[in-house]
Design a protein around this motif. Structure first.
Motif, PDB file in Angstrom:
ATOM      1  N   CYS A 145       0.832  -1.206   0.000  1.00 45.09           N
ATOM      2  CA  CYS A 145       0.000   0.000   0.000  1.00 45.09           C
ATOM      3  C   CYS A 145       0.865   1.254   0.000  1.00 45.09           C
ATOM      4  O   CYS A 145       0.591   2.223  -0.728  1.00 45.09           O
ATOM      5  N   ILE A 146       1.923   1.236   0.823  1.00 47.03           N
ATOM      6  CA  ILE A 146       2.840   2.378   0.879  1.00 47.03           C
ATOM      7  C   ILE A 146       3.566   2.531  -0.453  1.00 47.03           C
ATOM      8  O   ILE A 146       3.752   3.655  -0.955  1.00 47.03           O
ATOM      9  N   TYR A 147       3.950   1.418  -1.042  1.00 49.76           N
ATOM     10  CA  TYR A 147       4.669   1.454  -2.328  1.00 49.76           C
ATOM     11  C   TYR A 147       3.804   2.105  -3.406  1.00 49.76           C
ATOM     12  O   TYR A 147       4.263   2.996  -4.137  1.00 49.76           O
ATOM     13  N   ILE A 148       2.541   1.685  -3.515  1.00 46.35           N
ATOM     14  CA  ILE A 148       1.638   2.257  -4.524  1.00 46.35           C
ATOM     15  C   ILE A 148       1.463   3.759  -4.299  1.00 46.35           C
ATOM     16  O   ILE A 148       1.528   4.557  -5.238  1.00 46.35           O
ATOM     17  N   ALA A 149       1.234   4.134  -3.048  1.00 47.66           N
ATOM     18  CA  ALA A 149       1.021   5.555  -2.729  1.00 47.66           C
ATOM     19  C   ALA A 149       2.260   6.383  -3.026  1.00 47.66           C
ATOM     20  O   ALA A 149       2.163   7.521  -3.509  1.00 47.66           O
ATOM     21  N   SER A 150       3.430   5.815  -2.758  1.00 47.55           N
ATOM     22  CA  SER A 150       4.678   6.557  -3.004  1.00 47.55           C
ATOM     23  C   SER A 150       4.891   6.790  -4.499  1.00 47.55           C
ATOM     24  O   SER A 150       5.368   7.846  -4.915  1.00 47.55           O
ATOM     25  N   VAL A 151       4.532   5.800  -5.307  1.00 44.50           N
ATOM     26  CA  VAL A 151       4.653   5.959  -6.767  1.00 44.50           C
ATOM     27  C   VAL A 151       3.647   6.998  -7.252  1.00 44.50           C
ATOM     28  O   VAL A 151       3.978   7.865  -8.074  1.00 44.50           O
ATOM     29  N   GLN A 152       2.420   6.912  -6.742  1.00 42.29           N
ATOM     30  CA  GLN A 152       1.377   7.851  -7.167  1.00 42.29           C
ATOM     31  C   GLN A 152       1.724   9.290  -6.797  1.00 42.29           C
ATOM     32  O   GLN A 152       1.463  10.217  -7.559  1.00 42.29           O
ATOM     33  N   GLU A 166      13.515  -6.169   2.883  1.00 41.17           N
ATOM     34  CA  GLU A 166      12.359  -6.960   2.480  1.00 41.17           C
ATOM     35  C   GLU A 166      12.484  -7.286   0.992  1.00 41.17           C
ATOM     36  O   GLU A 166      13.057  -6.510   0.222  1.00 41.17           O
ATOM     37  N   ASP A 167      11.957  -8.443   0.594  1.00 41.32           N
ATOM     38  CA  ASP A 167      11.979  -8.831  -0.817  1.00 41.32           C
ATOM     39  C   ASP A 167      10.993  -7.947  -1.578  1.00 41.32           C
ATOM     40  O   ASP A 167       9.779  -8.153  -1.513  1.00 41.32           O
ATOM     41  N   MET A 168      11.506  -6.968  -2.303  1.00 39.36           N
ATOM     42  CA  MET A 168      10.639  -6.006  -2.980  1.00 39.36           C
ATOM     43  C   MET A 168       9.871  -6.628  -4.134  1.00 39.36           C
ATOM     44  O   MET A 168       8.831  -6.108  -4.549  1.00 39.36           O
ATOM     45  N   ASN A 169      10.356  -7.739  -4.663  1.00 37.29           N
ATOM     46  CA  ASN A 169       9.597  -8.414  -5.715  1.00 37.29           C
ATOM     47  C   ASN A 169       8.255  -8.912  -5.183  1.00 37.29           C
ATOM     48  O   ASN A 169       7.229  -8.818  -5.861  1.00 37.29           O
ATOM     49  N   LEU A 170       8.273  -9.406  -3.947  1.00 39.89           N
ATOM     50  CA  LEU A 170       7.028  -9.870  -3.330  1.00 39.89           C
ATOM     51  C   LEU A 170       6.084  -8.702  -3.053  1.00 39.89           C
ATOM     52  O   LEU A 170       4.872  -8.797  -3.262  1.00 39.89           O
ATOM     53  N   VAL A 171       6.667  -7.602  -2.583  1.00 40.17           N
ATOM     54  CA  VAL A 171       5.865  -6.398  -2.311  1.00 40.17           C
ATOM     55  C   VAL A 171       5.247  -5.876  -3.607  1.00 40.17           C
ATOM     56  O   VAL A 171       4.055  -5.538  -3.653  1.00 40.17           O
ATOM     57  N   LYS A 172       6.043  -5.835  -4.664  1.00 38.53           N
ATOM     58  CA  LYS A 172       5.554  -5.314  -5.945  1.00 38.53           C
ATOM     59  C   LYS A 172       4.496  -6.243  -6.552  1.00 38.53           C
ATOM     60  O   LYS A 172       3.566  -5.779  -7.221  1.00 38.53           O
ATOM     61  N   ASN A 173       4.640  -7.540  -6.337  1.00 40.12           N
ATOM     62  CA  ASN A 173       3.628  -8.484  -6.829  1.00 40.12           C
ATOM     63  C   ASN A 173       2.275  -8.228  -6.164  1.00 40.12           C
ATOM     64  O   ASN A 173       1.222  -8.276  -6.818  1.00 40.12           O
ATOM     65  N   ILE A 174       2.307  -7.954  -4.847  1.00 36.73           N
ATOM     66  CA  ILE A 174       1.060  -7.628  -4.143  1.00 36.73           C
ATOM     67  C   ILE A 174       0.495  -6.316  -4.665  1.00 36.73           C
ATOM     68  O   ILE A 174      -0.720  -6.178  -4.871  1.00 36.73           O
ATOM     69  N   ALA A 175       1.373  -5.359  -4.907  1.00 34.64           N
ATOM     70  CA  ALA A 175       0.942  -4.069  -5.457  1.00 34.64           C
ATOM     71  C   ALA A 175       0.241  -4.267  -6.795  1.00 34.64           C
ATOM     72  O   ALA A 175      -0.791  -3.634  -7.072  1.00 34.64           O
ATOM     73  N   MET A 176       0.758  -5.163  -7.619  1.00 40.45           N
ATOM     74  CA  MET A 176       0.136  -5.431  -8.920  1.00 40.45           C
ATOM     75  C   MET A 176      -1.232  -6.094  -8.739  1.00 40.45           C
ATOM     76  O   MET A 176      -2.166  -5.799  -9.492  1.00 40.45           O
ATOM     77  N   GLU A 177      -1.346  -6.956  -7.747  1.00 41.90           N
ATOM     78  CA  GLU A 177      -2.652  -7.571  -7.460  1.00 41.90           C
ATOM     79  C   GLU A 177      -3.676  -6.503  -7.068  1.00 41.90           C
ATOM     80  O   GLU A 177      -4.840  -6.564  -7.471  1.00 41.90           O
ATOM     81  N   ILE A 178      -3.232  -5.551  -6.283  1.00 42.19           N
ATOM     82  CA  ILE A 178      -4.125  -4.465  -5.855  1.00 42.19           C
ATOM     83  C   ILE A 178      -4.553  -3.628  -7.056  1.00 42.19           C
ATOM     84  O   ILE A 178      -5.741  -3.310  -7.222  1.00 42.19           O
ATOM     85  N   LEU A 179      -3.603  -3.288  -7.917  1.00 39.53           N
ATOM     86  CA  LEU A 179      -3.919  -2.481  -9.094  1.00 39.53           C
ATOM     87  C   LEU A 179      -4.821  -3.237 -10.064  1.00 39.53           C
ATOM     88  O   LEU A 179      -5.720  -2.644 -10.676  1.00 39.53           O
TER      89      LEU A 179
END
Length: 204
Positions: A145-152, A166-179
């Motif tokens: 959630c923080i990653y998406i907001a920071s990009v926006q 933290e494994d950012m690939n895992l974080v980004k994968n969740i971000a893609m699921e949210i989007l």
């Protein structure tokens, strides 16, 4: 959601109720357990589990007021379904949400952009509409959630993420699921939902 607003329960209660409902349908079919009644019952159970108790009779009163043609359930129906839902949940009512982690992360990252904070919390609230909580650790959902907001908001907090190790690939994968959810959610009209409920009713 409308019902939750009328009875004035906290967002955490709503999130817990939705999580219960998702857990139920991992084990049971919608033909076997009628979704509208299960939703009411899960909200009732969540209010007790989160110590924000709502009387079942109040749920019945408000739901009939909001949806007089769709909800015909009485108090006895909710109380009867309560035991079935508890059994489907294996009597396990604990839910770990991303909220605590999100609050701690925002503070640790020293984010003072009010708009970014609001966007982050908004995204976090929306994640309860997805299956994420069933498959991902709550803290990682908070990071997404923080990653998406920071990009926006075009805020570079790369160094902070790196310090977490933290494994950012895992974080980004969740971000893609949210989007992806946001993209699909646009096509989910009330008419389509009602059509699905009608088809379920015919199978019962």
């Amino acid at each position: 959601m409308k019902l939750a607003q009328h009875i004035k329960v906290r967002q955490r209660v709503v999130a817990t109720a939705i999580t219960y409902m998702r857990r139920v349908y991992v084990r049971k079919s919608m033909v076997e357990f009628e979704p509208r009644l299960v939703a009411l019952t899960c909200l009732y159970l969540a209010s007790k589990a989160e110590e924000s108790i709502v009387q079942a009779r109040n749920l019945v009163f408000y739901i009939k007021r909001l949806y007089p043609d769709e909800y015909k359930y009485e108090l006895k129906d909710i109380l009867g379904m309560e035991m079935k839902v508890l059994e489907a949940l294996n009597y396990y009512l604990v839910v770990f949400h991303p909220y605590r982690s999100l609050s701690e992360f925002l503070q640790d990252a020293a984010i003072n952009d009010v708009n970014m904070i609001q966007i982050t919390w908004g995204i976090c609230n929306d994640t309860c509409k997805m299956d994420l909580i069933l498959v991902h650790p709550p803290y990682r959902i908070a990071l997404a959630c923080i990653y998406i907001a920071s990009v926006q908001r075009e805020k570079d907090i790369t160094a902070w993420f790196e310090n977490l190790r933290e494994d950012m690939n895992l974080v980004k994968n969740i971000a893609m699921e949210i989007l992806d959810f946001y993209e699909n959610y646009r096509t989910m009209t009330e008419e389509r939902v009602n059509t699905a409920f009608s088809k379920l009713a015919l199978k019962q």
